[in-house]
Design an enzyme around this catalytic site. Structure first.
Site, short mmCIF file in Angstrom:
data_model
loop_
_atom_site.label_atom_id
_atom_site.label_comp_id
_atom_site.label_asym_id
_atom_site.label_seq_id
_atom_site.Cartn_x
_atom_site.Cartn_y
_atom_site.Cartn_z
N PRO A 186 0.83 -1.21 0.00
CA PRO A 186 0.00 0.00 0.00
C PRO A 186 0.86 1.27 0.00
O PRO A 186 1.93 1.28 0.62
CB PRO A 186 -0.81 -0.10 1.29
CG PRO A 186 -0.11 -1.11 2.14
CD PRO A 186 0.68 -2.01 1.22
N GLY A 203 3.72 3.02 5.33
CA GLY A 203 4.85 2.69 6.20
C GLY A 203 5.53 1.39 5.83
O GLY A 203 6.37 0.88 6.57
N LEU A 204 5.19 0.82 4.66
CA LEU A 204 5.80 -0.44 4.27
C LEU A 204 6.84 -0.27 3.16
O LEU A 204 7.25 -1.22 2.51
CB LEU A 204 4.72 -1.44 3.83
CG LEU A 204 3.74 -1.87 4.94
CD1 LEU A 204 2.76 -2.91 4.41
CD2 LEU A 204 4.46 -2.43 6.15
N GLY A 205 7.24 0.97 2.92
CA GLY A 205 8.37 1.21 2.01
C GLY A 205 8.02 1.13 0.54
O GLY A 205 8.88 0.79 -0.28
N ALA A 240 10.40 3.18 -1.91
CA ALA A 240 11.75 2.63 -2.06
C ALA A 240 11.72 1.29 -2.80
O ALA A 240 12.62 0.97 -3.57
CB ALA A 240 12.41 2.46 -0.69
N ASP A 276 14.91 3.27 4.66
CA ASP A 276 14.06 2.51 3.73
C ASP A 276 14.86 1.98 2.55
O ASP A 276 14.80 0.80 2.22
CB ASP A 276 12.92 3.40 3.18
CG ASP A 276 11.75 3.48 4.13
OD1 ASP A 276 11.95 3.29 5.33
OD2 ASP A 276 10.63 3.76 3.66
O1 PMV Z 1 6.51 5.57 6.72
P1 PMV Z 1 7.84 5.07 6.36
O2 PMV Z 1 8.00 3.64 6.55
O3 PMV Z 1 8.36 5.56 5.08
O4 PMV Z 1 8.81 5.48 7.51
C1 PMV Z 1 9.27 6.67 7.78
C2 PMV Z 1 10.23 6.51 8.88
C3 PMV Z 1 10.64 7.84 9.46
O5 PMV Z 1 11.61 7.53 10.45
C4 PMV Z 1 9.45 8.51 10.11
C5 PMV Z 1 11.25 8.75 8.41
C6 PMV Z 1 12.59 8.30 7.89
O6 PMV Z 1 13.01 8.88 6.87
O7 PMV Z 1 13.26 7.46 8.50
#
Ligand code: PMV
Length: 319
Positions: free
Chosen positions: A99, A103-105, A108, A150
């Site tokens: 998704p 937050g699952l990258g 990247a 990421d």
């Molecule tokens: O939401 P994500 O998984 O892209 O995570 C971001 C993680 C943070 O620490 C909030 C930002 C980062 O660049 O590390």
């Protein structure tokens, strides 16, 4: 000719947000969600088609994408690294089960899969450090000030202990452990959460530095527990890290509901993972209780629950 390459998703186990401020964080790849990029010969220059969860774009000439479009950015960087000077006649198709903004990258992983597929198509090699560096440049478009975790965990595809900007270590996981990953279904752009945390930090640096220190300590303790084969003890650290993230201001009602449901369902600990304000949460489960926890999460409104096992080869095979 037609070739494909994949890249996994990832979760941050400990240390999100604090990692942007130089504290350690731990992330692991998640193979159950992934991106596949396919490159095939066509006429008419480079075209891109994307079928992602939450974003579908029809076949589009690369020239029609904005210069800061992340797809255009990774394709042009990868072609440059591969010494492909003229615009080749290729179609790139992206299919993803990750998704967006969860937050699952996903960003990247899309970039990594494209770079890998282009290298394969042109019969060249791009190393994991080269891909990671390229993806980092593109992450800046998504995130503003990404920590770099990421691109690292996804390009290297190993558990990563990361301290910005230079410490990138993998570590052994002698006793594998299981996590339930549950999606709130709320898209939460990392750039916005990271920007809000930055403003809060600027307004009260002493308070935020000490919150980040607590996250960093937790990440160090977590690595030690994993390395000495006691991952069952991680639950308390997950709960503690989540408490600090709540204080940092990145939890939300939907995440809190899923966290309580996971704990009531038998998980040994739970926390948000990634930028927060939506996205995904993770809970420490066992084979014995994962079905219960999954049901509890779905009943509490999770849009999807994925169970993953964290395991790794010893660091001798590492970076
Ligand atoms: O939401 P994500 O998984 O892209 O995570 C971001 C993680 C943070 O620490 C909030 C930002 C980062 O660049 O590390």
């Amino acid at each position: 000719m037609k070739v494909s390459a994949q890249a996994p998703g990832k979760i941050i186990l400990f240390g999100e947000h604090a990692v942007v401020y130089g504290r350690p964080a731990i992330a692991v790849p998640v193979a159950q969600v992934n991106v596949r990029a396919t490159v095939e010969a066509t006429g008419g220059g480079v075209t891109v088609e994307s079928r992602e969860r939450g974003r579908q774009t029809p076949q589009t000439p690369m020239g029609d994408l904005a210069d800061d479009d992340p797809l255009a950015a990774i394709i042009s960087r990868a072609l440059r690294s591969l010494d492909i000077a003229d615009s080749p006649n290729i179609k790139i198709t992206i299919e993803s089960t990750i998704p967006i903004a969860g937050g699952l990258g996903s960003g990247a992983a899309v970039s990594t899969a494209i770079a890998r597929a282009l290298a394969k198509y042109f019969g060249r090699e791009l190393t994991a450090p080269q891909i990671s560096a390229m993806v980092y440049e593109v992450e800046k478009i998504h995130h503003g000030t990404p920590s770099g975790i990421d691109n690292t965990v996804i390009a290297f595809e190993k558990p990563v202990y990361y301290v910005r900007p230079h410490v990138i270590e993998t570590f052994s996981v002698p006793v594998p452990f299981r996590l339930a990953i549950a999606d709130t279904g709320i898209a939460s752009p990392t750039k916005i959460a990271v920007g809000d945390v930055r403003r809060a930090w600027e307004a009260d640096k002493a308070k935020y530095e000490s919150l980040f220190d607590r996250c960093g300590d937790i990440a160090k303790q977590a690595r030690a527990l994993i390395e000495c084969g006691q991952p069952g003890e991680l639950g308390a650290l997950m709960n503690e890290n989540h408490k600090v993230l709540r204080e940092i201001g990145v939890s939300c009602a939907e995440l809190e509901t899923l966290l309580s449901a996971a704990i009531k369902g038998g998980a040994a600990g739970a926390k948000l993972s990634g930028a927060g304000r939506g996205g995904n949460m993770i809970a420490l489960v066992t084979e014995a209780n994962e079905a219960n926890v999954r049901d509890a999460l779905l009943r509490a409104g999770a849009k999807r629950v994925v169970i993953t096992e964290v395991s790794a080869l010893p660091p001798s095979t590492g970076f």
